[in-house]
Design an enzyme around this catalytic site. Structure first.
Site, short mmCIF file in Angstrom:
data_model
loop_
_atom_site.label_atom_id
_atom_site.label_comp_id
_atom_site.label_asym_id
_atom_site.label_seq_id
_atom_site.Cartn_x
_atom_site.Cartn_y
_atom_site.Cartn_z
N SER A 102 0.79 -1.04 0.09
CA SER A 102 -0.18 -0.04 0.05
C SER A 102 0.97 1.23 0.05
CB SER A 102 -0.91 0.18 1.09
OG SER A 102 -1.97 0.95 1.02
N ASP A 247 -5.89 1.89 -3.22
CA ASP A 247 -6.92 1.85 -2.58
C ASP A 247 -7.25 3.16 -1.81
OD1 ASP A 247 -5.00 1.50 -0.84
OD2 ASP A 247 -6.18 -0.42 0.20
#
Length: 450
Positions: A102, A247
């Site tokens: 991430s 995301d």
């Protein structure tokens, strides 16, 4: 949680805690658990990754493990995390695997697993996978035609995902000027094609040239400085910043000021409520959400539900109550009508649609939700044991209580252990920035001593 899976999958520095041998075991165990749940039927698993130099290593090992234990693999290549969740459902797969850490630096990586409906794997199934790995349970290796095969999905899968994103808004975004920062991450493979679908939108894309080590490096949603400077030129109406696996999404207004996840939820939530599309007029946020957002929802007559940190917790509450919108201040925003997880590119389109239809400037929309001074300091820990020792300290608990009393109801304190990194996070909010900083630094100094 178990010893391998944290709040967002398995994380670690590659070859210093997370390596190909472990990835192979995860592949074997995942295939075995899926086969067991399907009475021996050959499972199908999608797999995607971000742009880290180590993602290829982990991908190869995962694919080897999955196929060796009899699972077929649908290979997506570089693909955003929410796109993998979409492709899992779109292809009627039994699970999806994402290789990404991430927003973390390039030397970190991770393994995250979705179920066949595109939601994060349940704790129960994660525990079954852990049990096989940690207890060295033998997984039968398939032979002959039972060995899994790899199918390489082409650009059509990307186009189906982008078709879906584009279908969630009903405006051509004509006349808007946006600057997009792809963090040299997974959105580099999708964002240029997504925004090209809106020819009346002026879009300039940067940080979309990944080299394996520049992901999140001075760019993206965790490093907004370059995008802020770009916005101050006056050439754009909105800046869009994604993180490494896309995301998360944060924005920057036309004056160069950040628009965080709380403000994005405030803007989009108000629009949904005005259109009668916000069930129970409710929004789900976490304990990290700013005091200003809490006051905003109260003033607007919204119901605000608070969960522990983590988009998994937000999503579970949304599913439980039938809510449509939730997220985190850090930029995970979930529009459950359209996605099963936080999706940065989806969130960007939703915000752009509100901006276009409102006729207002981004700074005007963001000003609806005041951001109170919030100081967040991350204190590095040697390891998980040190982190747990600090969090269990009566001295720290007493100091937190004393600090909260000193704020006299005009602020709040939150000290929590990171679920993905060796950090203890100290957050203090107050009406005065200096007061918040002094209080936070006092707690940080104590934690360092502990």
């Amino acid at each position: 949680m178990g010893k391998l899976f944290g709040t967002d999958g398995i994380r670690g520095v590659v070859n210093a805690g997370l390596d190909a041998a472990l990835a192979y075991q995860v592949g074997l165990a995942t295939a075995a658990v899926l086969r067991r749940d399907q009475d021996g039927k050959k499972p199908v698993v999608t797999i995607g990754k971000d742009t880290r130099i180590s993602s290829d290593v982990l991908e190869g090992a995962l694919v080897a493990g999955l196929c060796s234990a009899g699972a077929d693999v649908l290979h997506l290549g570089v693909f955003p995390t929410p796109a993998v969740a979409f492709a899992t459902v779109d292809n009627h797969a039994d699970a999806g695997v994402v290789i990404s850490a991430s927003h973390n630096p390039f030397e970190h990586n991770g393994i995250k697993i979705f179920n066949g409906k595109g939601f994060k794997l349940s704790d129960a199934l994660e525990n079954q996978i852990e049990d096989i790995i940690l207890n060295h349970v033998d997984v039968p290796l398939m032979t002959h035609g039972d060995i899994g095969k790899v199918v390489y999905l082409d650009a059509n899968e990307r186009e189906r995902y982008l078709d879906h994103l584009a279908s969630t808004i009903d405006t051509d975004l004509a006349g808007l000027r946006v600057a997009v920062d792809c963090a040299n991450g997974a959105s580099s493979a999708t964002a240029p094609y997504l925004f090209a679908r809106f020819p009346k939108l002026k879009c300039d894309i940067s940080c979309a040239e990944p080299d394996g080590v520049n992901i999140n490096n001075g760019c993206g949603s965790t490093h907004l400085e370059a995008l802020q400077a770009r916005m101050k030129t006056g050439e754009y109406d909105l800046g869009l910043a994604f993180d490494g696996d896309a995301d998360r999404f944060l924005a920057v207004d036309e004056l160069g000021s950040p628009i965080d996840g709380d403000q994005i939820m405030a803007i989009c939530g108000s629009d949904l409520m005005a259109r009668g599309e916000l069930p129970s007029n409710a929004v789900v946020a976490t304990v990290m959400s700013n005091l200003g957002f809490r006051m905003f929802t109260k003033e607007r007559g919204m119901t605000l539900e608070i969960t522990d940190v983590g988009d998994r917790n937000v999503l579970e509450r949304m599913q439980e109550k039938g809510y449509a919108l939730g997220g985190e201040q850090s930029g995970h925003t979930i529009f459950l009508q359209y996605a099963t997880t936080g999706d940065g590119e989806l969130s960007a389109l939703q915000l752009l649609q509100v901006l276009k239809k409102s006729g207002k400037k981004a700074s005007e929309l963001a000003a609806m939700c005041k951001v109170y001074p919030q100081v967040l300091i991350n204190v590095p820990m040697a390891d998980k044991a040190a982190k747990e020792k600090v969090m269990a300290s009566p001295e720290l608990a007493a100091a937190v209580e004393q600090t909260e009393r000193a704020l006299a109801g005009k602020g709040r304190v939150l000290v929590r252990a990171s679920g993905t990194e060796s950090l203890v996070r100290v957050m203090v909010e107050a009406t005065d920035d200096a007061q918040a900083r002094t209080a936070a630094e006092g707690l940080v100094n104590l934690i360092k001593k502990l």
